[in-house]
Scaffold this motif. Structure first.
Motif, mmCIF file in Angstrom:
data_model
loop_
_atom_site.group_PDB
_atom_site.id
_atom_site.type_symbol
_atom_site.label_atom_id
_atom_site.label_comp_id
_atom_site.label_asym_id
_atom_site.label_seq_id
_atom_site.Cartn_x
_atom_site.Cartn_y
_atom_site.Cartn_z
ATOM 1 N N SER A 164 36.185 24.247 39.995
ATOM 2 C CA SER A 164 37.500 24.552 40.561
ATOM 3 C C SER A 164 37.951 25.950 40.163
ATOM 4 O O SER A 164 38.915 26.469 40.700
ATOM 5 N N GLY A 165 37.261 26.560 39.194
ATOM 6 C CA GLY A 165 37.638 27.899 38.765
ATOM 7 C C GLY A 165 38.595 27.885 37.587
ATOM 8 O O GLY A 165 38.989 28.930 37.093
ATOM 9 N N GLU A 166 38.982 26.667 37.143
ATOM 10 C CA GLU A 166 39.948 26.609 36.050
ATOM 11 C C GLU A 166 39.306 27.028 34.732
ATOM 12 O O GLU A 166 39.926 27.693 33.917
ATOM 13 N N LYS A 167 38.030 26.610 34.547
ATOM 14 C CA LYS A 167 37.321 27.047 33.345
ATOM 15 C C LYS A 167 36.251 28.042 33.749
ATOM 16 O O LYS A 167 35.659 27.908 34.818
ATOM 17 N N LYS A 168 36.029 29.024 32.908
ATOM 18 C CA LYS A 168 34.962 29.998 33.173
ATOM 19 C C LYS A 168 33.721 29.561 32.406
ATOM 20 O O LYS A 168 33.807 29.290 31.202
ATOM 21 N N PRO A 169 32.563 29.467 33.074
ATOM 22 C CA PRO A 169 31.343 29.080 32.349
ATOM 23 C C PRO A 169 30.963 30.154 31.329
ATOM 24 O O PRO A 169 31.244 31.330 31.548
ATOM 25 N N SER A 170 30.329 29.709 30.215
ATOM 26 C CA SER A 170 29.887 30.684 29.217
ATOM 27 C C SER A 170 28.801 31.567 29.810
ATOM 28 O O SER A 170 28.706 32.751 29.512
ATOM 29 N N SER A 171 27.940 30.958 30.638
ATOM 30 C CA SER A 171 26.999 31.764 31.411
ATOM 31 C C SER A 171 26.673 31.005 32.686
ATOM 32 O O SER A 171 26.953 29.820 32.804
ATOM 33 N N GLY A 172 26.068 31.692 33.638
ATOM 34 C CA GLY A 172 25.803 31.083 34.944
ATOM 35 C C GLY A 172 26.949 31.368 35.886
ATOM 36 O O GLY A 172 28.008 31.817 35.467
ATOM 37 N N ASN A 173 26.717 31.147 37.188
ATOM 38 C CA ASN A 173 27.808 31.382 38.134
ATOM 39 C C ASN A 173 27.907 30.320 39.212
ATOM 40 O O ASN A 173 26.988 29.540 39.436
ATOM 41 N N VAL A 174 29.065 30.320 39.835
ATOM 42 C CA VAL A 174 29.316 29.424 40.960
ATOM 43 C C VAL A 174 29.556 30.295 42.186
ATOM 44 O O VAL A 174 30.374 31.212 42.153
ATOM 45 N N TRP A 175 28.810 30.005 43.239
ATOM 46 C CA TRP A 175 28.982 30.741 44.483
ATOM 47 C C TRP A 175 29.611 29.817 45.510
ATOM 48 O O TRP A 175 29.149 28.700 45.715
ATOM 49 N N LEU A 176 30.688 30.308 46.131
ATOM 50 C CA LEU A 176 31.301 29.547 47.212
ATOM 51 C C LEU A 176 31.189 30.411 48.457
ATOM 52 O O LEU A 176 31.775 31.490 48.515
ATOM 53 N N PHE A 177 30.423 29.962 49.437
ATOM 54 C CA PHE A 177 30.179 30.747 50.657
ATOM 55 C C PHE A 177 29.761 32.186 50.343
ATOM 56 O O PHE A 177 30.422 33.144 50.729
ATOM 57 N N ASN A 178 28.690 32.350 49.603
ATOM 58 C CA ASN A 178 28.112 33.682 49.366
ATOM 59 C C ASN A 178 29.059 34.653 48.656
ATOM 60 O O ASN A 178 28.893 35.860 48.759
ATOM 61 N N LYS A 179 30.068 34.126 47.986
ATOM 62 C CA LYS A 179 30.911 35.006 47.187
ATOM 63 C C LYS A 179 31.146 34.282 45.874
ATOM 64 O O LYS A 179 31.372 33.072 45.859
ATOM 65 N N GLU A 180 31.091 35.024 44.795
ATOM 66 C CA GLU A 180 31.243 34.364 43.508
ATOM 67 C C GLU A 180 32.681 33.879 43.313
ATOM 68 O O GLU A 180 33.624 34.533 43.753
ATOM 69 N N LEU A 181 32.818 32.752 42.654
ATOM 70 C CA LEU A 181 34.129 32.109 42.531
ATOM 71 C C LEU A 181 35.168 33.036 41.900
ATOM 72 O O LEU A 181 36.304 33.119 42.364
ATOM 73 N N ASN A 182 34.768 33.759 40.864
ATOM 74 C CA ASN A 182 35.769 34.587 40.183
ATOM 75 C C ASN A 182 36.051 35.902 40.912
ATOM 76 O O ASN A 182 36.816 36.722 40.436
ATOM 77 N N GLU A 183 35.392 36.111 42.061
ATOM 78 C CA GLU A 183 35.727 37.303 42.850
ATOM 79 C C GLU A 183 36.823 37.021 43.858
ATOM 80 O O GLU A 183 37.373 37.934 44.469
ATOM 81 N N TYR A 184 37.115 35.732 44.080
ATOM 82 C CA TYR A 184 38.202 35.377 44.999
ATOM 83 C C TYR A 184 39.557 35.704 44.350
ATOM 84 O O TYR A 184 39.727 35.528 43.141
ATOM 85 N N LEU A 185 40.504 36.162 45.167
ATOM 86 C CA LEU A 185 41.882 36.253 44.678
ATOM 87 C C LEU A 185 42.444 34.833 44.627
ATOM 88 O O LEU A 185 42.049 33.997 45.442
ATOM 89 N N PRO A 186 43.363 34.558 43.692
ATOM 90 C CA PRO A 186 43.863 33.179 43.562
ATOM 91 C C PRO A 186 44.371 32.589 44.888
ATOM 92 O O PRO A 186 44.095 31.431 45.201
ATOM 93 N N HIS A 187 45.102 33.382 45.687
ATOM 94 C CA HIS A 187 45.658 32.791 46.906
ATOM 95 C C HIS A 187 44.601 32.601 47.985
ATOM 96 O O HIS A 187 44.737 31.746 48.853
ATOM 97 N N GLU A 188 43.520 33.387 47.923
ATOM 98 C CA GLU A 188 42.396 33.145 48.860
ATOM 99 C C GLU A 188 41.711 31.832 48.522
ATOM 100 O O GLU A 188 41.446 31.009 49.388
ATOM 101 N N LEU A 189 41.452 31.671 47.220
ATOM 102 C CA LEU A 189 40.750 30.480 46.751
ATOM 103 C C LEU A 189 41.564 29.222 47.052
ATOM 104 O O LEU A 189 41.014 28.171 47.365
ATOM 105 N N ALA A 190 42.893 29.362 46.969
ATOM 106 C CA ALA A 190 43.760 28.204 47.187
ATOM 107 C C ALA A 190 43.592 27.642 48.594
ATOM 108 O O ALA A 190 43.895 26.472 48.839
#
Lengths: 345, 281
Positions: free
Chosen positions: B48-74
């Protein structure tokens, strides 16, 4: 529709109270005179007006009225906003020590800088005072929030206890400074302790205007964010907010308003508690309504309290803090008794 | 499409999640199973993006989760959490409207109210619309929160619906309803990921099951592949029988009864005397 009706009621009663505040006092001024003096200022017509009446209104009543409106609106809206951010209807600036922090800083500014203030232009001196009060209020607000926060929400008991501790601490320091103060400083300090609109001049009105106008305009725009905040910080961030940014905005704006009002009128208790609570009872808890309505109702309450303070025991003037505390403490007890189950779970 | 690659999550020296990777496509329903402390909630909070992994990444539709702006992700993902407290007495309608907050600036549009109405209808809470949220029962509150998060993504096809133990406080009727709604969402092209404790609900509704053990991915497959007595024993330390429902061809998991030694399990009670045993038999 109910909300619209409440707005109408508030605005109508506000006009009534404004007029009664100009009419009644140590000198009774007939409404006809008040109207013609006001319309002269508004440039509607330049009829001959009674000079004594005009003097009383222009020099004494009008600045005092405006200051009452500003301070009341500031206390109402910041009370509502702080309760929103703490997610808790008992978070009142006076109870949790924000006002005490502001007045401590104000007293420090007075006693340390009174000589300096005299050399600065007076308006600048007031700005310095307001800024000092704002810093005191802000420090306390962040402190209490972080002490009371457990698992992302403010714990009521911790919050109130922290407030008691900070009130005692600020009270002790203020007492110490009072003890050491000279006569001139003492008189100025005593004024903060009591809470009064008696010091109103056009200069005080203009000096707090910017500090109160900004929160009054911006805080109501944050209603949506505060609503989302009531779901908890995590859920608010899931809904696309940046919780830390919202928190900072609200706390800075609210303490700006509280600090400025404390700087010019001392600690006026319970308005920030009483006003939002009644507004919520009447029209629901949606912050998009509660914030602007609390500003209106706060202005109304404080102006009314001031009219009472000036007229109940005329010609003696009661301290306005006494009136708000007399009205406010029973309401506080009522909230405690009625909602203790909900509040402390 | 959601891709998690080599997720690790550490608190101090404790490793709550080790090297977890998986992928989910629009239209899929993934259930996450695991014993207490296996890392399920940690995983879903990372997604959900609430916790940041110590390593590794989450991709949502070819964009990394932490690259989304909060209101985009919402507008692209939402999560139903286990604990939701609202102390101010908002009405149910107002709570649902909060689900639409990412979609309007200051005033909700007609469209937002249509969404709220449809959601209430589907979740069966239309009769609660005017009630004050804190006055509802625990189960009702849970269903209102479910409706609120559905409002958030109602009109956002392909978005991500995350649920952390969505049925814990619910009656059987609403357990089935909650799962059926999530299933319908996945059929319409949403991605659904749910942490579940009820193995049989996972078997009934999920397309795939991800099993976690000790913070590692243990298995990832269809219910038939994953839900065998051996795997379930490995994860939950419980003996079960697994049968196949002949109508749906889905597994049904039945725990075996556990018998304690009645004579010896409580040393403070007087030993079972002969007469007592006879009376019992």
């Amino acid at each position: 529709m109910r909300k619209l009706a409440i707005y109408c009621l508030l605005i109508c009663s506000l006009f009534l109270v404004i007029f009664s505040s100009l009419i009644f006092g140590a000198m009774h001024i007939p409404i006809k005179e008040v109207l013609s003096i006001l319309s002269k200022y508004l440039g509607l017509h330049d009829a001959n007006v009674n000079n004594t009446y005009e003097g009383v209104i222009y020099i004494i009543r009008l600045p005092r009225l405006l200051l009452g409106l500003l301070v009341g609106a500031a206390l109402g809206v910041s009370g509502a906003a702080i309760q929103g951010i703490f997610r808790n209807p008992l978070a009142e600036p006076g109870l949790i020590g924000i006002s005490a922090g502001a007045s401590l800083m104000a007293v420090i500014v007075i006693s340390l800088e009174l000589s300096l203030l005299a050399s600065l232009s007076n308006l600048l001196g007031y700005y310095l005072l307001a800024f000092g009060a704002f810093v005191g209020a802000g420090v306390v607000a962040f402190l209490v929030y972080n002490i009371a926060r457990t698992d992302g929400r403010a714990n009521v008991a911790t919050m109130l206890l922290a407030g008691i501790a900070i009130n005692a601490f600020a009270g002790a320091l203020t007492g110490l400074i009072t003890y050491l103060a000279d006569e001139q400083q003492l008189r100025t300090i005593t004024f903060w302790m009591l809470g009064s609109l008696g010091g109103a001049t056009w200069q005080t009105v203009w000096s707090v205007m910017p500090f109160i106008a900004l929160p009054l305009i911006v805080l109501p725009l944050l209603g949506k964010s505060l609503n989302a905040f009531s779901l908890g910080e995590t859920q608010a961030s899931i809904l696309g907010l940046r919780p830390n940014r919202v928190k900072t905005q609200v706390v800075v704006l609210a303490t700006l308003a509280v600090g400025a009002s404390v700087a010019v009128s001392g600690i006026i208790g319970f308005v920030g508690l009483l006003v939002p609570h009644i507004v919520r009872l009447a029209g629901g808890v949606d912050h998009r309504f509660v914030l602007p309505a609390s500003a209106l109702f706060g202005a109304l309450t404080l102006t009314l309290a001031d009219v009472l303070a000036r007229n109940l025991a005329a010609p003696i003037e009661l301290p306005i803090g006494v009136i708000t505390a007399l009205l406010g403490s029973p309401v506080f007890l009522y909230i405690l008794i009625k909602e203790k189950k909900k509040l402390f779970n | 499409m959601l891709t998690a690659t080599a997720l690790n999550y550490k608190i101090g020296k404790y490793c709550l999640l080790r090297d977890v990777s998986f992928q989910i496509q629009p239209g899929e329903f993934l259930a996450i199973l695991g014993a207490n402390g296996a890392g399920k909630s940690t995983l879903i909070n990372i997604l959900s993006g609430e916790k940041k992994p110590s390593s590794g990444n989450v991709w949502l539709f070819n964009k990394e989760l932490n690259e989304y702006l909060p209101h985009e992700l919402a507008k692209k993902r939402t999560i139903l959490q286990q604990h939701n407290s609202v102390q101010l007495s908002f009405s149910v309608e107002e709570v649902l409207l909060m689900g639409r907050y990412p979609h309007f600036k200051h005033r909700p549009g007609k469209f937002d109210f249509i969404v709220i109405e449809e959601t209430m209808e589907v979740c069966g809470i239309a009769h609660l619309a005017k009630r004050s949220y804190p006055s509802l029962s625990g189960g009702e509150q849970q269903r209102v929160q479910y409706a609120r998060i559905l409002c958030q993504i109602w009109d956002q096809p392909k978005s991500l619906l995350l649920m952390d133990e969505p049925v814990a406080a619910l009656d059987p009727q609403y357990q089935q309803q909650t799962m059926a709604i999530a299933k319908a969402f996945s059929t319409r092209g949403f991605m659904v990921i749910a942490v579940l404790h009820e193995i049989n609900l996972a078997a009934q509704y999920a397309d795939r099951i991800l099993m976690l053990k000790g913070g590692r991915k243990w298995l990832d497959g269809t219910p038939i592949e994953v839900l065998t007595p051996a795997h379930i024993y490995a994860i939950f330390n419980t003996d079960v029988d697994v049968m196949i429902n002949k109508q749906t061809l889905k597994p049904i998991v039945i725990p075996k009864q556990l018998d304690l030694d009645v004579g010896g399990f409580n040393s403070l009670l007087s030993p079972i005397s002969v007469e007592n045993t006879e009376a019992l038999t």
